[in-house]
Design an enzyme around this catalytic site. Structure first.
Site, PDB file in Angstrom:
ATOM      1  N   PHE A  76      -3.126   6.009 -13.219  1.00  0.00           N
ATOM      2  CA  PHE A  76      -2.452   7.149 -13.867  1.00  0.00           C
ATOM      3  C   PHE A  76      -1.118   7.505 -13.220  1.00  0.00           C
ATOM      4  O   PHE A  76      -0.318   8.229 -13.793  1.00  0.00           O
ATOM      5  CB  PHE A  76      -3.385   8.371 -13.900  1.00  0.00           C
ATOM      6  CG  PHE A  76      -3.225   9.323 -12.744  1.00  0.00           C
ATOM      7  CD1 PHE A  76      -3.803   9.053 -11.518  1.00  0.00           C
ATOM      8  CD2 PHE A  76      -2.484  10.471 -12.885  1.00  0.00           C
ATOM      9  CE1 PHE A  76      -3.639   9.915 -10.449  1.00  0.00           C
ATOM     10  CE2 PHE A  76      -2.309  11.352 -11.822  1.00  0.00           C
ATOM     11  CZ  PHE A  76      -2.892  11.072 -10.600  1.00  0.00           C
ATOM     12  N   LYS A  77      -0.851   6.984 -12.031  1.00  0.00           N
ATOM     13  CA  LYS A  77       0.415   7.260 -11.356  1.00  0.00           C
ATOM     14  C   LYS A  77       1.620   6.861 -12.229  1.00  0.00           C
ATOM     15  O   LYS A  77       2.691   7.433 -12.105  1.00  0.00           O
ATOM     16  CB  LYS A  77       0.502   6.510 -10.022  1.00  0.00           C
ATOM     17  CG  LYS A  77      -0.644   6.755  -9.044  1.00  0.00           C
ATOM     18  CD  LYS A  77      -0.515   8.075  -8.325  1.00  0.00           C
ATOM     19  CE  LYS A  77      -1.418   8.209  -7.101  1.00  0.00           C
ATOM     20  NZ  LYS A  77      -2.851   8.241  -7.369  1.00  0.00           N
ATOM     21  N   ASP A  78       1.404   5.876 -13.112  1.00  0.00           N
ATOM     22  CA  ASP A  78       2.488   5.456 -14.010  1.00  0.00           C
ATOM     23  C   ASP A  78       2.964   6.588 -14.924  1.00  0.00           C
ATOM     24  O   ASP A  78       4.130   6.609 -15.319  1.00  0.00           O
ATOM     25  CB  ASP A  78       2.024   4.299 -14.909  1.00  0.00           C
ATOM     26  CG  ASP A  78       1.856   2.994 -14.147  1.00  0.00           C
ATOM     27  OD1 ASP A  78       2.632   2.741 -13.206  1.00  0.00           O
ATOM     28  OD2 ASP A  78       0.941   2.221 -14.502  1.00  0.00           O
TER      29      ASP A  78
END
Ligand SMILES: *Cc1c(COP(=O)(O)O)cnc(C)c1O
Length: 497
Positions: A112-114
């Site tokens: 989810f860091k993207d």
């Protein structure tokens, strides 16, 4: 919209300055002066918007010094089908009538860091211009795995920037190591550090705090910045997908306008769940925010007792991105819950660094337990949950998401709450294939990473993400190993290249 520090009233800056600097000069975190309100009418209107359109609306409320055109440019360049393999960007998967999984891992690095690191570079490039900065930016990142790769993908070939990532030689998974060592881009550098994550992190922090290095870098034409989760430019984009999950439920007739939902978040640094809290305070109809931890349950204890105590054993778990004992973004929650009492926040943070613990006032404790439910589970329970969901719903979830599901089940047991619920899913199961596979089937321990990927495909039927499928044939570009006290040497080499 102006931004203040959580630790003093000495700063009053635009969002571009907050994003460029990353952290306030007094060591505090930048927070917006208020949380803009969104009405029910707005929400209904939002349900007609695509992801980048919605992102533009929400981010526009916070990044008021960015022009309409700049915001369009940022959001439409970041959130594309090409990068996220789906037009929806953050699809919602219906597990059963009450439970929906918000898949935040369709981006280029499968975590989810993207969602934030694909857009941060666009904010930053514009912030450099807006603040009249004539130097280029050098981003230094210490990573335990996910952040480093996501930052590299976000910043590769972005003009006026360079990025250097330090990861612990023995502290990342094989897939994570390969993802970083094969990184392409003309402005990137990847170094492995002899030591653990703390050694890498300490080394990077020492560079940021060294006046001599700051001057040397400046003489070479560079200014330091950070891409870690305390940067406001990483937090703001995370608010968007909570609104998106709600408007998707509306669009699919799963809820009525105004109906409250629960949100469950697998939590480490408290960034993701804080974004959900901000969304709630902005007017998103939310009943409970459910904070899920693994065996590093410092937040569970804090939310239940009002005492934050990091003096405990650091546990290594199969949900490694949540193995953390200092949840930095909690500072922003304390600021909000204390009615912006920066003196008090500063006192708590001083106690945390001195004694490793602090206790909040009864009033703050009460406010926090009104908004949040907290729970945790261990590795066996995590695997049991993966297996149970797989058998019952034919859905494969990664270890972090499974922690969230497990804690949600505990919440249901003790409340019988029937509120529709969104679970934030933070990683693609393939990123943690060994743990996921061993939860749903028997695997021998000597199977290599690529065989594991094939086995998981066979068992789950889940599409192998392009970025991981291509890894096997990619050229290993970076193999520099550096001692933990020589990080600056590597940075200087990189800057003079
Ligand atoms: C970073 C990360 C988390 C924790 O998110 P925070 O914002 O730090 O609470 C959870 N799951 C995965 C897969 C992550 O990469």
């Amino acid at each position: 919209m102006k931004y203040f520090s959580t630790r003093s009233n000495n700063y009053n800056v635009e969002s571009s300055e907050a994003i460029k600097t990353g952290i306030a000069p007094d060591g505090g975190l930048f927070v917006p002066e208020n949380l803009p309100k969104v009405s029910l009418e707005d929400l209904k209107e939002f349900s007609h918007l695509s992801y980048p359109e919605l992102a533009k609306k929400i981010l526009g409320l916070y990044l008021t010094d960015y022009t309409d055109e700049e915001l369009s440019d940022c959001t439409f360049s970041a959130y594309t089908k090409e990068k996220f393999e789906t037009d929806e960007i953050a699809p919602l998967y219906k597990l059963n009538d009450n439970t929906h999984i918000l898949e935040l891992w369709h981006g280029p690095t499968c975590a989810f860091k993207d969602m934030a690191l694909q857009i941060l570079p666009h904010f930053l490039v514009k912030a450099i211009k807006k603040t009249g900065e004539d130097r280029d930016v050098i981003i230094l990142v210490a990573t335990s795995g996910d952040t480093g790769k996501a930052a590299l993908e976000g910043f590769k070939d972005v003009k006026n920037t360079k990025i250097q990532v330090f990861y612990p030689e023995k502290g990342v998974s094989k897939i994570q190591k390969l993802q970083m060592a094969t990184q392409d881009g003309s402005n990137v550098s990847v170094i492995s550090v002899v030591g653990n994550f703390d050694d890498a992190q300490t080394g990077v922090k020492m560079i940021f705090g060294n006046q001599e290095y700051i001057k040397e870098a400046s003489d070479l034409g560079y200014v330091f910045s950070s891409a870690n989760s305390i940067n406001w430019g990483r937090l703001a984009p995370q608010i968007v997908y909570y609104f998106y999950s709600y408007t998707t439920l509306l669009k699919n007739n799963e809820i009525n306008a105004g109906e409250k939902i629960n949100i469950v978040v697998p939590t480490g640094n408290f960034g993701n769940i804080l974004a959900a809290f901000y969304a709630k305070e902005m007017g998103l109809p939310v009943n409970k925010l459910i904070c899920a931890s693994n065996k590093n349950n410092v937040l569970t204890d804090f939310i239940q007792t009002g005492t934050y105590d990091r003096n405990r054993k650091f546990e290594t778990t199969i949900s490694p991105s949540m193995d953390i004992l200092i949840s930095s973004n909690l500072e922003r929650l304390l600021y909000f819950m204390s009615n912006k009492d920066y003196e008090l926040v500063k006192e708590y943070m001083t106690l945390l660094s001195k004694d490793g613990k602090y206790t909040v006032t009864d009033e703050i404790k009460q406010k926090i337990s009104d908004a949040f439910y907290a729970g945790f589970c261990d590795d066996n329970q995590t695997k049991d949950t993966i297996k149970e969901v797989f058998d019952k719903f034919d859905y494969t979830m990664d270890t972090h998401t499974a922690v969230a599901k497990n804690v949600y089940d505990k919440y249901l047991k003790c409340t019988n709450d029937t509120t529709k619920t969104v679970i934030a899913s933070t990683a693609n199961p393939y990123k943690f294939n060994q743990s996921v596979l061993s939860a749903i089937t028997d695997v021998a321990s000597d199977v290599d990473e690529f065989e594991l990927i094939d086995l998981l495909k066979e068992k789950s039927g889940l599409e192998i993400p392009q970025s991981l499928a291509g890894l096997k044939s990619k050229f290993i570009r970076f193999n520099t190993v550096c001692e933990k006290d020589n990080l600056w040497g590597e940075t200087k080499k990189f800057l003079t290249k």
